[in-house]
Write an enzyme that holds these catalytic residues in place. Structure first.
Site, mmCIF file in Angstrom:
data_model
loop_
_atom_site.group_PDB
_atom_site.id
_atom_site.type_symbol
_atom_site.label_atom_id
_atom_site.label_comp_id
_atom_site.label_asym_id
_atom_site.label_seq_id
_atom_site.Cartn_x
_atom_site.Cartn_y
_atom_site.Cartn_z
ATOM 1 N N CYS A 60 97.098 88.795 20.640
ATOM 2 C CA CYS A 60 98.304 87.968 20.720
ATOM 3 C C CYS A 60 99.028 88.214 22.037
ATOM 4 O O CYS A 60 99.656 87.316 22.589
ATOM 5 C CB CYS A 60 99.231 88.273 19.553
ATOM 6 S SG CYS A 60 98.593 87.648 17.993
ATOM 7 N N CYS B 24 94.940 91.033 36.520
ATOM 8 C CA CYS B 24 95.310 90.248 35.330
ATOM 9 C C CYS B 24 96.608 90.816 34.798
ATOM 10 O O CYS B 24 97.455 91.240 35.583
ATOM 11 C CB CYS B 24 94.189 90.276 34.288
ATOM 12 S SG CYS B 24 93.827 91.908 33.625
#
Ligand code: ZN
Length: 393
Positions: free
Chosen positions: A197, A351
């Site tokens: 999530c 990232c």
């Protein structure tokens, strides 16, 4: 399939309890007997996060007599969009304590047990053995497999739930009466294949939809009413607004609960079993990881680097490192990113936290960019250590 009640009834309800739970007591299927079983029940909620929040609040309100809360994290601003048990005033507080405060406000008649620790293989059996039923609100595969294995080895039922973006799933795993999580998923997905999530996002209210199913099932199992989700997987699609359930069967060859189990005790290392990085990525990052300070120094020296953000476009829009070009990880995995990379510059990948850039680095190095590197800790480390004025997510 209906099952006998999991918990024996308490001797009696006090006048205060009768008043509080009267809307349960007048449902014939629950009645005094059911409410007394809830009073005697000991339920542990693993994680006071997205699923744990609604689960704990409704379990408390329902009168589950002993409610355990296990979480080692602290409340962060990015939790408040869905973890409704925590409040603005709880920021920075241990989640287990913040959740316990809210639960005590909801129902002072129950006993709340706070486990402000990380669940691990050294404590899980002892902690679980003090409860009748486990509600699993974990968000990572390592803990999920450990919860399953410990519950099966102890012969306890647990109510599982999982959420991602607009999709939710729930089931009751109880090896004595049906399949376990390993019957359904014998092996964790390859590292990097299933986003969390934190990477992919989740609609806040989805937590309530799935968390409430988990509480519903816990109450049914404790009191022995209805048809529990044993041997069935509930699949919820919030965009289509559909619920469907599919049968899941016990696997006679299950390594844990099958005829000839090969897993007879907890695995020594769940992190390694679930892996955070693929073997290729682990190999690629050796000697090819730089820190955010290294990156800043390269930029300050004016080095000719090509900085690539391998996150998704909406993440790049929230916050980005100055000078970074967006090429999402998927384009590395399908190979289309390679033609966008200059041959004459050092490739630097980043990232959010360093996992996805490691996977992309493996592809880039294999394609011959031997001096390519990735940024350990990703943009979160950049925000923390270089520019705290940037928003985080
Ligand atoms: Zn099994």
């Amino acid at each position: 399939m209906s099952l006998p009640p999991l918990v024996e009834p308490a001797a009696e309800l006090t006048r205060e309890e009768v008043n509080r739970y009267s809307r349960h007591l007048i449902i014939p299927d629950v009645g005094m007997a059911g409410q007394k079983r809830l009073k005697n029940a000991k339920v542990l909620c693993v994680g006071a996060g997205g699923l744990g929040s609604p689960a704990l609040m409704y379990l408390a309100a329902a009168g589950v007599g002993t409610l355990g809360i296990i979480d080692f994290d602290v409340v962060d601003e990015s939790n408040l969009q869905r973890q409704v048990i925590h409040r603005q005033s709880s920021l920075g507080k241990p989640k287990a304590e913040s959740a316990a405060d809210t639960v005590r406000e909801i129902n002072p008649l129950i006993n709340v047990v706070v486990h402000n620790v990380a669940l691990d293989r050294d404590n899980v059996m002892e902690i679980f053995s003090g409860y009748d039923l486990i509600v699993d609100g974990t968000d990572n595969f390592a803990t999920r497999y450990m919860v399953n294995d410990a519950a099966v080895l102890l012969g306890k039922p647990y109510v599982w739930g999982s959420i991602y973006r607009f999709d939710g799933q729930a089931s009751v795993f109880w090896a004595e009466h049906g399949p376990c999580y390993r019957c359904l998923y014998p092996e964790p997905p390859p590292p990097g294949m299933v986003p969390s999530c934190a990477e992919g996002g989740v609609l806040g209210v989805l937590c309530a939809s799935i968390g409430s199913i988990q509480v519903n099932e816990a109450i049914k199992v404790i009191t022995g009413i209805g048809e529990p989700l044993v041997g069935r997987l509930m699949i919820y699609d919030a965009l289509e607004m559909t619920y469907r359930s599919v049968k899941v069967r016990k696997d006679p060859e299950c390594a844990l609960c099958g005829k000839n189990p090969t897993i007879t005790e907890l695995l020594p290392d769940y992190q390694a079993f679930c892996g955070t990085l693929s073997d290729e990525a682990s190999e690629a990052v050796k000697d090819s990881t730089i820190s955010v300070h290294d990156l800043k120094a390269m930029q300050d020296r004016g080095e000719d680097i090509f900085l690539v953000d391998v996150r998704e476009p909406n993440e790049h829009e929230i916050v980005s490192i100055p000078g970074a070009t967006l090429i999402p990880k998927g384009e590395f995995l399908d190979g289309s990113a390679l033609e966008k990379l200059p041959q004459d510059k050092k490739i630097v990948l980043h990232c959010k936290s360093g996992a996805r850039s490691a996977e992309a680095l493996a592809v880039v190095k294999k394609a011959g960019f031997s001096d390519a590197v990735h940024v350990g800790g990703g943009i979160l480390a950049w925000i923390n250590q270089i520019d705290p004025s940037l928003p985080t997510y």
